[in-house]
Design a protein around this motif. Structure first.
Motif, short mmCIF file in Angstrom:
data_model
loop_
_atom_site.label_atom_id
_atom_site.label_comp_id
_atom_site.label_asym_id
_atom_site.label_seq_id
_atom_site.Cartn_x
_atom_site.Cartn_y
_atom_site.Cartn_z
N THR A 15 0.84 -1.15 0.04
CA THR A 15 0.14 0.12 -0.11
C THR A 15 0.87 1.10 -0.13
OG1 THR A 15 -1.64 -1.11 1.18
CG2 THR A 15 -1.73 1.27 1.02
N ASP A 16 0.80 2.01 -0.88
CA ASP A 16 1.56 3.38 -1.02
C ASP A 16 1.21 4.21 -0.11
OD1 ASP A 16 2.89 2.19 -3.28
OD2 ASP A 16 1.65 3.25 -4.72
N GLY A 17 2.17 5.27 0.46
CA GLY A 17 1.77 6.24 1.02
C GLY A 17 1.66 5.82 2.62
N SER A 18 2.07 4.62 3.16
CA SER A 18 2.11 4.17 4.38
C SER A 18 3.53 4.20 5.02
CB SER A 18 1.41 3.05 4.66
OG SER A 18 1.58 2.60 5.89
N ASP A 19 3.55 4.39 6.52
CA ASP A 19 4.99 4.24 7.03
C ASP A 19 5.27 2.86 6.89
OD1 ASP A 19 4.94 6.96 7.57
OD2 ASP A 19 4.34 6.75 9.67
N PHE A 20 4.34 1.89 6.87
CA PHE A 20 4.84 0.59 6.76
C PHE A 20 3.94 -0.17 5.61
CE2 PHE A 20 5.32 1.75 11.13
CZ PHE A 20 6.59 1.09 11.50
N PRO A 21 4.25 0.23 4.54
CA PRO A 21 3.44 -0.14 3.38
C PRO A 21 3.23 -1.63 2.70
CG PRO A 21 5.78 0.43 2.71
CD PRO A 21 5.82 0.67 4.12
N ILE A 22 3.90 -2.66 3.39
CA ILE A 22 3.65 -3.89 3.19
C ILE A 22 3.00 -4.70 4.28
CG2 ILE A 22 4.75 -5.96 2.42
CD1 ILE A 22 7.16 -4.53 2.10
N SER A 23 1.69 -5.24 4.06
CA SER A 23 1.26 -6.05 5.20
C SER A 23 1.27 -7.60 4.51
CB SER A 23 -0.28 -5.81 4.91
OG SER A 23 -0.73 -4.50 5.31
N ALA A 24 1.72 -8.36 5.53
CA ALA A 24 2.13 -9.86 5.52
C ALA A 24 1.17 -10.45 5.99
CB ALA A 24 3.67 -10.07 5.81
N THR A 25 0.29 -11.25 5.56
CA THR A 25 -0.54 -12.31 6.23
C THR A 25 0.44 -13.63 6.52
OG1 THR A 25 -2.55 -11.29 5.10
CG2 THR A 25 -2.74 -13.43 6.11
N VAL A 26 0.42 -13.79 7.83
CA VAL A 26 1.21 -15.10 8.26
C VAL A 26 0.23 -16.09 8.91
CG1 VAL A 26 2.92 -15.87 9.71
CG2 VAL A 26 3.17 -13.46 8.63
N GLY A 27 0.56 -17.20 8.68
CA GLY A 27 -0.13 -18.44 9.35
C GLY A 27 0.50 -19.22 10.32
N TYR A 28 -0.21 -19.89 11.15
CA TYR A 28 0.43 -20.61 12.05
C TYR A 28 0.21 -22.05 11.80
CZ TYR A 28 0.77 -16.56 15.15
OH TYR A 28 1.07 -15.44 15.67
N VAL A 29 1.73 -22.84 11.51
CA VAL A 29 1.61 -24.19 10.82
C VAL A 29 1.01 -25.07 12.15
CG1 VAL A 29 3.19 -26.24 10.16
CG2 VAL A 29 3.68 -23.55 9.50
N ASP A 30 1.41 -24.90 13.40
CA ASP A 30 0.95 -25.66 14.34
C ASP A 30 -0.54 -25.34 14.78
OD1 ASP A 30 1.68 -23.46 15.12
OD2 ASP A 30 2.53 -24.33 17.16
N ARG A 31 -1.23 -24.30 14.25
CA ARG A 31 -2.64 -23.87 14.66
C ARG A 31 -3.45 -23.66 13.33
NH1 ARG A 31 0.38 -20.99 18.55
NH2 ARG A 31 -0.40 -18.90 17.87
N PRO A 32 -3.62 -24.65 12.58
CA PRO A 32 -4.37 -24.21 11.21
C PRO A 32 -5.39 -23.38 11.36
CG PRO A 32 -3.86 -26.57 11.61
CD PRO A 32 -3.72 -26.00 12.74
N GLY A 33 -5.58 -22.23 10.68
CA GLY A 33 -6.71 -21.40 10.37
C GLY A 33 -6.22 -20.08 10.98
N GLU A 34 -5.27 -20.22 11.86
CA GLU A 34 -5.10 -18.84 12.82
C GLU A 34 -4.07 -18.03 12.05
OE1 GLU A 34 -3.16 -17.51 17.27
OE2 GLU A 34 -4.25 -19.67 16.95
N THR A 35 -4.29 -16.71 11.99
CA THR A 35 -3.26 -16.00 11.33
C THR A 35 -3.11 -14.59 11.80
OG1 THR A 35 -5.09 -14.64 10.03
CG2 THR A 35 -4.30 -16.76 9.04
#
Length: 635
Positions: free
Chosen positions: A183-203
Motif C-alpha cells: 500500500t503506497d503512502g503508508s509508513d509500513f507499506p507492506i502487509s504480510a498475512t502470516v499463518g501458524y503451521v501448528d494452529r491451522p486457520g489462525e493468522t
C-alpha cells in the motif's frame, strides 16, 4: 607441490582478535552480550525476513546487531535446523564470519580442506590410480581456510549472535507467509498475512517497511512477486550420503574427485569430527519427464554404487547419518526484488529475495550456501543505510544488479563444472580436463573472485595502480600488520566488522612518521570535515565512516601521541581514547605494502563498503575525490 598450509595464516592469522568494549563505562560479564535495545515491536517492523536458512540468518544477524532496526524473522519449520544439507564454507565466507564474530568457532570445529586428490583409471588398465594431489587454496589467497562444517552448526552460531544482539532477536517458528499486500503512502507499506503451521486457520498481520524472502527454492515471497526461476535441469541424477565407514581407499580423509571408467563419479568430502565423510555419487541420467523422486532411490543403492566406483578398494558402511537423491539443475530469476528493469529509477524496491529463492544450482562447486550468505551480506547494510536515512533509496537498486550478475556467473560456472565431473574419461587427457578446470577456478570456489561493476557504491579505477592488490569492486584482501598502540600482530581485514560502517584506510608513504603535518595527517584534517558533515553532533566521529591508517615505519619508531586526532579519537560518554586505529607494516615477506601492491612512495587510500568490498582507491593527496564519492552515496 607446495604445502597445503597457507603460509600467512599460522603466524598472523589473527583469530580471536580482541573485542573493544567498556566504551560506555565498565560492565562486568560476557562482553559479547550487547546492551538491550528498547525497540521490540513485532506487528510493525522495519524488516520482515521470511525463512531461517543461511541467507535469512545472515541478514537477521547483521540487522539485529545494529539495535535500532526492528526485525522479525519467521520460519515454517518447528525449530532450528538439526541436520543441514550444505557443508562447504568458502574462504570468503569464513572471512565474513570473522566480521560477525564467530570465525574462530567455525575454524575450531570444522574440517580444513588443505589438499585435493584426483583419482581416475590408468592407461595400463588399473581401475583407479591417484593422478594428482594438489593444494586446495593457493598461498595468500585468504588468511582463512576452506572449511567443511554442518550447516546446522553455522545456523547455531548465527542464532547465538542474534540472541546476544541489542534486539535479542529470536525467530518465530511454525509460521509461514500466506500473502503480501503493498500500500503506497503508508509508513509500513507492506502487509504480510502470516499463518501458524501448528494452529491451522489462525493468522496474524505483520506490517513492514521491507520484506526479504529467504524461503528457499519454493519461495512464497518469489511467488507473490510473480517471479520465477528460469533455466533447465541437466537431467543427471545424483545421490549424497554422510556415512561412518570402513574402507581401504587411502584418501578417505582428503577431498577427492574420483572418475571411474564406466561406473560414474564420486566426490568425497570429509566431514568434521575425524570420522564422518560425505559422498556425492553419480547415479544415472533421467528421462525428460522424470524427477529424482520417481527413481525410488534407497541408501542401500547408494552404498552399492559407491562400492562399484571405488573398486578395487573395499568400502563398507557402518552407519548412514543422512542421505538424499537429487537432480542437477541451474536456475535464476530475472530480478531479485519487486522492481522490473523498465521501472528502475521511478520505483523503489520494497520486497527482495535472496539465496535459493532466486538462484539454484548443483552442490558440486560448493557455492550454494556461500553465495546465499553473500546475498544477504550485500543487502543488509544497504537496508540499514536507507532505514537510518544515511543513504538515498537508489542504493537498494544495486542489490539486484550486483547479486543477479553474481548468480548468473555461478550458474555458468556450475553448469560446466557438473558436466566435466560427469564425463566418462576415455583417455588420460580427457580425465585431466576436470582437474585443469578445478585448478583454474580455485579462486572462484574460494569465493574471492566476486567483482562488482561500477555503480553508486563502486567508483572508477583511475588510481588503481596505487594499490594493485585492492581492485575496485572486489573484496578487501586482508594482510598482516602490527597494531601500533599495543604491538599486537593481527590481520588488518579483521578490523572490518559487520557493523554497517564504511572504512577509509590510509596507507602512508614511506617517509610519513604520522605527525599532523605529514601526508596522512593532512588527509585526516580534510576527512574530519567530511565526517562531521555526515554525522549528528552527539555521535562519535567514526559512527558512520571509520578512518584507519597503516604506516611503513616500525611500530617502535613511531609516537602515538603525535598522530592526528582523527586516528586517536575520544569517544563515548566518558571521552575515552580509541587506541586501535593505527597499524604498522611488518617486514620482508609479510609486508602488507608488498603483498598488496601498494605504492611505497606515494601511498594510497582504500575506501571499503560495509560489506568489505573496495569502493574506491585514491591518492593520499586526493581527499576531494573521497568527499565527492560520499556526497553521492550519503544523503
Amino acid at each position: 607441490m607446495k604445502s597445503g598450509v597457507n603460509t600467512l595464516m599460522a603466524p598472523f592469522g589473527g583469530i580471536g582478535l580482541s573485542m573493544q568494549y567498556h566504551l560506555d563505562g565498565f560492565r562486568a560479564g560476557d562482553p559479547s552480550i550487547a546492551s538491550a535495545s528498547a525497540k521490540t515491536a513485532k506487528d510493525a517492523v522495519d524488516v520482515l525476513i521470511v525463512g531461517c536458512g543461511p541467507a535469512g540468518l545472515t541478514l537477521a544477524t547483521q540487522l539485529s546487531a545494529l539495535g535500532d532496526i526492528s526485525v522479525r524473522i519467521i520460519e515454517r519449520k518447528p525449530g532450528p535446523l538439526e541436520f543441514g544439507q550444505a557443508d562447504g564454507l568458502a574462504c570468503r565466507s569464513v572471512e565474513m564470519f570473522e566480521a560477525f564474530g564467530f570465525a574462530d568457532r567455525v575454524i575450531k570445529e570444522g574440517y580444513h580442506v588443505n589438499e585435493v586428490s584426483f583419482w581416475r583409471p590408468d592407461d595400463d588398465g588399473t581401475p583407479l590410480v591417484r593422478a594428482d594431489r594438489i593444494q586446495d587454496v593457493e598461498d595468500d589467497l585468504s588468511e582463512m581456510p576452506h572449511i567443511i562444517l554442518s550447516q546446522a552448526r553455522v545456523h547455531d552460531f548465527y542464532l547465538e549472535s542474534m540472541v546476544k544482539s541489542p534486539s535479542r532477536l529470536v525467530p518465530d517458528y511454525n509460521q509461514e507467509l500466506i500473502s503480501l499486500t503493498l500500500t503506497d503512502g503508508s509508513d509500513f507499506p507492506i502487509s504480510a498475512t502470516v499463518g501458524y503451521v501448528d494452529r491451522p486457520g489462525e493468522t496474524e498481520t505483520i506490517r513492514a517497511k521491507y520484506v526479504v524472502g529467504c524461503d528457499g527454492a519454493r519461495s512464497k515471497v518469489r511467488s507473490e512477486l510473480g517471479l520465477e526461476l528460469k533455466g533447465k535441469s541437466a537431467r543427471q541424477l545424483w545421490g549424497v550420503m554422510d556415512v561412518l565407514c570402513h574402507t581401504t581407499f587411502p584418501d578417505i580423509r582428503l577431498k577427492c574427485a574420483i572418475q571411474s571408467a564406466d561406473q560414474g563419479s564420486i566426490l568425497i568430502i570429509p566431514r568434521e569430527g575425524g570420522y564422518l565423510v560425505r559422498l556425492y555419487i553419480e547415479l544415472a541420467e533421467l528421462a525428460p519427464d522424470e524427477r529424482a523422486a520417481d527413481r525410488g532411490v534407497t541408501s542401500d543403492q547408494l552404498i552399492e554404487k559407491a562400492r562399484k566406483i571405488l573398486s578395487p578398494f573395499d568400502f563398507e558402511v557402518a552407519q548412514v547419518a543422512w542421505w538424499s537423491a537429487y537432480e542437477i539443475g541451474q536456475r535464476v530469476c530475472d530480478a531479485f526484488d519487486d522492481v522490473m528493469e523498465t521501472e528502475r529509477g521511478t520505483k523503489s524496491p520494497r520486497v527482495f529475495i535472496a539465496g535459493d529463492a532466486c538462484h539454484t544450482h548443483s552442490p558440486k562447486a560448493g557455492q550454494g550456501m556461500n553465495v546465499s550468505m553473500a546475498d544477504a551480506f550485500n543487502l543488509g547494510w544497504k537496508l540499514a543505510a536507507v532505514l537510518h536515512g544515511q543513504s538515498c533509496v537508489e542504493l537498494l537498486d544495486t542489490y539486484s544488479k550486483e547479486r543477479r550478475a553474481k548468480a548468473q556467473e555461478l550458474i555458468d560456472f556450475d553448469r560446466k563444472m557438473a558436466r566435466l565431473f560427469s564425463e566418462k574419461p576415455k583417455t588420460k587427457d580427457d580425465a585431466a580436463r576436470f582437474q585443469a578446470y578445478f585448478k583454474k577456478h580455485g579462486r572462484y570456489t574460494a569465493g574471492v573472485e566476486t567483482h562488482y561493476a561500477p555503480s553508486l557504491v563502486v567508483g572508477d579505477t583511475s588510481h588503481q595502480k596505487l594499490a594493485t592488490g585492492y581492485p575496485v569492486g572486489k573484496r578487501f584482501h586482508s594482510g598482516p600488520v602490527i597494531r601500533l598502540a599495543d604491538a599486537k600482530p593481527m590481520q588488518l581485514g579483521h578490523t572490518l566488522k559487520a557493523d554497517g560502517r564504511w572504512r577509509i584506510i590510509a596507507f602512508a608513504p614511506r617517509s610519513d612518521m604520522g605527525d599532523e603535518n605529514g601526508p596522512v595527517g593532512t588527509l585526516c584534517a580534510s576527512l574530519k570535515e567530511l565526517l562531521q558533515s555526515v554525522m549528528s553532533t552527539d555521535a562519535d566521529v567514526d559512527a558512520l565512516i571509520d578512518v584507519r591508517a597503516v604506516f611503513q615505519r616500525s611500530h617502535r619508531d613511531m609516537d602515538f601521541s603525535k598522530l592526528p586526532s582523527l586516528l586517536r579519537p575520544q569517544k563515548g560518554p566518558l571521552g575515552l581514547t580509541d587506541y586501535e586505529k593505527v597499524f604498522c607494516s611488518l617486514q620482508q615477506e609479510h609486508d602488507i605494502f608488498r603483498l598488496r601492491g601498494i605504492n611505497r612512495f606515494e601511498g594510497a587510500v582504500v575506501v571499503t563498503r560495509p560489506d568489505q568490498y573496495v569502493s574506491l582507491v585514491t591518492p593520499i593527496t586526493g581527499p576531494a575525490e573521497i568527499k565527492e564519492f560520499f556526497a553521492r552515496v550519503l544523503s
